[in-house]
Scaffold this motif. Sequence first.
Motif: not given
Length: 103
Positions: A1-4, A53-69, A85-91
């Motif tokens: 989704t977008d920011i809205k 994570r690498e794909y997003l880095k290569n297209i200049n998008i910051k990944s805000i993904i919690p690390f899976n234990k 920022l991650h808390n906005k995932r509620i949308l």
Amino acid sequence: TDIKGIPLNINIENGKMHDCKIFMKQIKTLEQNIIQNTKNLLADTAYDTNEIREYLKNINIKSIIPFNKKNCKIKKELSKSDKQLHNKRILIEHLNQQLKTKE
């Protein structure tokens, strides 16, 4: 989704396929202007893979993904600002719930 909370792209797969397996195909179907105007990608731990994570880095998008234990030998956590920022995932979760609700 977008920011809205408006969906940018929807893909329906069977319940047996893991989300991270669908991700690469899904993001490549987004229009180039959407990708160019995206700064961050918020996702849950299901998307914590080196490939994503690498794909997003290569297209200049910051990944805000919690690390899976399960994927980390060293305990890693999101920074305080990334957690906010991650808390906005509620949308996204609200949209998922609406799509799953049967009426």
